[in-house]
Design an enzyme around this catalytic site. Sequence first.
Site, PDB file in Angstrom:
ATOM      1  N   HIS A 282       0.823  -1.216   0.000  1.00  0.00           N
ATOM      2  CA  HIS A 282       0.000   0.000   0.000  1.00  0.00           C
ATOM      3  C   HIS A 282       0.861   1.273   0.000  1.00  0.00           C
ATOM      4  CE1 HIS A 282      -4.013  -1.748   0.439  1.00  0.00           C
ATOM      5  NE2 HIS A 282      -3.478  -2.644   1.245  1.00  0.00           N
TER       6      HIS A 282
ATOM      7  N   ASP B 204      -0.413  -4.849   5.787  1.00  0.00           N
ATOM      8  CA  ASP B 204      -1.432  -5.704   5.183  1.00  0.00           C
ATOM      9  C   ASP B 204      -1.290  -5.799   3.665  1.00  0.00           C
ATOM     10  OD1 ASP B 204      -2.188  -2.920   5.200  1.00  0.00           O
ATOM     11  OD2 ASP B 204      -4.116  -3.530   4.376  1.00  0.00           O
ATOM     12  N   GLU B 205      -1.860  -6.841   3.122  1.00  0.00           N
ATOM     13  CA  GLU B 205      -2.105  -7.026   1.687  1.00  0.00           C
ATOM     14  C   GLU B 205      -0.864  -6.827   0.810  1.00  0.00           C
ATOM     15  OE1 GLU B 205      -6.829  -6.263   1.054  1.00  0.00           O
ATOM     16  OE2 GLU B 205      -5.550  -4.492   0.874  1.00  0.00           O
ATOM     17  N   VAL B 206       0.275  -7.296   1.265  1.00  0.00           N
ATOM     18  CA  VAL B 206       1.431  -7.319   0.374  1.00  0.00           C
ATOM     19  C   VAL B 206       1.186  -8.420  -0.656  1.00  0.00           C
ATOM     20  CG1 VAL B 206       3.904  -7.732   0.186  1.00  0.00           C
ATOM     21  CG2 VAL B 206       2.994  -6.472   2.152  1.00  0.00           C
TER      22      VAL B 206
ATOM     23  N   ASP C 150      -2.632  -9.586   8.864  1.00  0.00           N
ATOM     24  CA  ASP C 150      -1.828 -10.264   7.861  1.00  0.00           C
ATOM     25  C   ASP C 150      -0.399  -9.756   7.801  1.00  0.00           C
ATOM     26  OD1 ASP C 150      -3.523  -8.148   7.092  1.00  0.00           O
ATOM     27  OD2 ASP C 150      -3.247  -8.524   4.967  1.00  0.00           O
TER      28      ASP C 150
END
Length: 912
Positions: free
Chosen positions: A449, A532-534, A592
Site C-alpha cells: 500500500h 497488510d495485503e502485500v 496479515d
Amino acid sequence: MISLLIIIKAILIIGSSIVESNQDTADYISAHLQVKFNIITNIEKVSSFNAEIIFQNNGAMPISKGKWQIYYCSIRVVEPNHFPVYENDTLGIRVSHVSGCLFKLEPTGSFQTIQPNGELVIPLTIQWWAVATTDVMPNWYVVHESSEAKVIQSTAGESLDFVGKFDTPAKWKRYSYDKYNPYAPEQRYKKHEASNLPSSKPHRIIPSPLKMDIKDPKKENMTLNPHWQIEYISVVEREARYLQDKLKMHMPLRGLKDRSLAPYTIKLFVDPVAVPGVQTPDDYSLQIDSKQEGILITGRSSSGVFYGVQSLLALVEGGPLPTLNITDSPRYRFRGLMMDVARNFHRKEAILKIIDTMAMYKMNKLHLHLTDDEGWRLEIPSHPYLTKVGSKRCFDVNERSCIFSQLGSGPTTQSSGSGYYSVNEYKEILRYANDRHVEVIPEVDMPGHSHAAIKSQMAWYLDHNATWSNASDYLLSESDDPSKYLSAQLYTDNAINVCFNSIYSLIEDIVTDIYNLHKDIQPLKVFHIGGDEVPNGAWVDSTACQQLISQANLNLTEKKEMRVREYLMEHFIQKVSTIVGKKGLTLAAWEDGLIGPKDPYNISSIATSEVYANAWQNVWEWGAGNRAYKLANAGYKVIMSHATHLYFDHPQEPDPNERGYYWATRFTDTQKTFGFMPDDLYSNIGTERSGVVINRTELCAKSEDSCVALEKPENILGMQGLLFSETIRTEDHLWSMLFPRVLALAERAWHKASWEDNNNITLQKQDWIEFASAARREMNRLDSMGVKYRVPPPGAKIENGKLYINTGFPGLEVNYSFNGGTTWLTYYGNGVQVNMPPAKMRTIFIRTLSADKKRWSRTIEMPGAGTMTTEAPTVIPTTMATAGSPSAVTTKYNLFYTSMTVLLTVIGCYIW
C-alpha cells in the site's frame, strides 16, 4: 522576402492552430460526449461480468480518431484475459491499464467516427462483479496530446446518473446463487416491526451503563438551567469547562467545597468507584437527586469523570431528570474507530467533529489511516516530498508533481483526492483529542500500500540526484526489479523493497517526526505500521533480496511467491519493531502483517513489549475467521476489527443504490453491528457472502483449527469500527456511512448485553427495541452538530386497502406522496386509505425524514391500490445540470476550420 514572411507566419499559425486544436478536441469531448455505463449481467460467468460503455455524441461536430485519450477508474480488472492491454479492432479502441484503478481508453487506426447524434457501444468483460452504483467512479477525463485534461461533464460530480439502473436480478446479484435482493417495501416493513414496539426504558442512554437504578421514573421534575453551579477539583478542571460549555451555564466555575449533594449544583471529583470485576480508569458513578436538585459525578480518574459527564448530557437530552444512580465501567479499554483519510482526504474540521462524536459515546481510540497507495496525508518535516507529491492526485503521466488520479478524483488537485494535515493541523487534532480523552493512533501503511510513498521519493531522487551523492538512499523501490505482481487494488509497484537497508533509516525518520509531533501534546504510545495485503510476487526476483532469500534456506520448489513474501514480511516487522521499540512505543499492525500462511510470527522476535493486532478478515467461508484467537493465544493484543460486522464502508442494505464496497458481506446495518458478540466470535457465524446460511457446527468441523478456542482472553484488548474511504468523497458521505452504526459500535464496545452469553434472541430483540428508541433521541443531538447521519428508508405495506408505513428508528417522521413527490403528506401511523379503481392505480412515493426534518431518506416507490410488489424498490432519478458552454465550443471549432481554409488558400496562392 514578403513571400518568405508569409510562409513563416503561416507556419506559426499552423502551430498555434494545432495546439488550439488539441485543446478544442478535449473541450468538445468534455462538453459533448454523453457517457453511459451499463451492467449487462453478473451471473453469466462466475468470475466476471458483462458491461458496456456507450459514447453518444450530443454535439454538432464529429468525434474522429486521433490522439485523444479518456481516463477512468475501474475498481475491477478490465478484460482480464487480455490484461493489461485490450484491443478491439472492429471498434477501433484500445483499453490499457495505467496504475491502480486508472485505465485509459483511446482510438486506434480502425476507429469509426462518431457522428453528431451518433453513438459507439463498447462491450467489455470485467473481473468479478458490480452490483452497486458506487462501484463506478465519477469524473472521467479526456486529454488530447498536449491539451489540458478536462472532466467529461456527463460523468462529473456525485450523482452518478451516467450509470445504468440495476433493474434485474442479473444486475443486482453477484452470481446465480446469490441470495440477496434489494428490499421490497413490504420486506423492510417486516424488518422494522420490532423497532416500532413500545420502549419500556425512556431513560436508556447509549452506551448502556453497567448498572442504572431509577428511583421513580414517573417523578421527573428536575431540569437544568444556565444558573446551575459547577464545582470541581483541580484535576478535572478541563472536564468541568467542557460540561459548562455543553450546558451553556452562565455561572462561573468554582472549587469543590465538599462531596455532598447541594441544590442546583453539579459536583465533579475523583475517588475510587466500586464496580464489579476489573477496575479501570474509566469507571464512574453518577448520582442525580431530583428532590434535593443536586448531581454528583465521581470518576476513578479524569477520564471516568468525563464519561460521567457524557452520561449526564445524554440524560438531559431525554427531558426532565429523575432520581437515579449509575455505576459504570467499560467492557473494553480499547474502544476505537479507524478513519481512512488516504483514499479520499477529509479535512481537519471533519476529524475534529469525529472526535466530538466519539467522546459523546465513550469511545477512546482514533486510528488514523494516514497513508496508502492513493495518498500520503501527514506532513513529515524530514521528508517533505511525501506530501509535496504524495498528497496530491492529478493528471501527470510521470508522477513527478502528483500521483495518478484514482477513485474518481479527476485530473486536478481540486478534489478529495488531494490534501494533507500540516504539522500545525495535526497538532490541533491531537490537542482536541486529548481534551476529550481520545488517543490518536497514527498509521503509516508499509511495506505494501505504498505507491504514494514510492513515487514521492522517486520524485525527490530525480530532483536531487545531480547534487546529492547519496540520493539513491532515499528510494523505496528497486528500479530494475523484475518481480511481477498485482495488488488487490491493481497496483504493480506498491511494495517497498524491504531488502534495502536504507528504507529503515527513512522509517526511523518518520517515526521520530511523528513521535515529536505528539511529544508535548499527547505522547505517542502506539505506532501502526499497517503491514497488510502485500501481494504475492513482491520481491521474489529482486536482486537486493536474493542474499536474504538464500540465507533463509526456504523450500522454493512450490509456493515460491508466498514463501518469499512471508519470510521477508517477518524480516520487515522485526526491523521496524526495533525502531519503534527504541522509542518505548507499542507496535501495531493488521493481522496479515503478523501472521504467516498458518500461524502468527513468534512474538518473542518482535522488539516491542506489546504488539497490537487488528483482526479483520473473518469471511467465514474463507477459513481465516480463527485469526483473532490465534493471535491472542500467541501473545498479541487483539483489537477485533471484523469485516462482517464492523466495516462501515460496506452498504447498509443489499441495494444497488446504497454506497460502499461489499467484499466481506453484502451489507451491514446498525442492527447487525448491534448484534455482534465479541466474547464468542464464532457465535457471529451467520451467512456466506452469498447469503447462504452457514451452520457453525459444520464450519468448525472442517479442520481441527477452523474454530480455534480462545485460551488467553486477557489478550483481547477491545474492538473498533472501520471506515475505509474508497467511495467516500464528501463529508456527507462520511457521516451517512458512520452514523447511526457508530452508536451500535459504542454500545458493544462499552457494554456487554445480558443476551450475549447464550445468544438469547428474545432478549436481544427487546434490547434492540430499547436501543432503537434511544438512538432516535441521539439523532437530535447529531442534527444539532451538523452530523448528517443516514436516514433509513421506510418500509410499507398495503393491507385491506390501507397503506401502512414504518421506519427503523421509531419517532422519525414518514411522508408519502400520491403525485410523484410534488406534494408530501405526513403519515400519522393509523394507515391511509388507498383503494381505487384499477384505471386509477397510482405509484406511491414514501420517505423518512431526519429528526430535525431537514433531510430525507432515499425515496421509495411502491405500487398502490392494494397490490403487492416483489420487485426492487427504486429511487427518484435526479438530473445533473450540464456544465460548460457547448455552443462556445462549437463556435471555436467553426473558427478553427475557417482559419485552416484561409491558411491553405494563402499557401496555395504563394505556390501558384
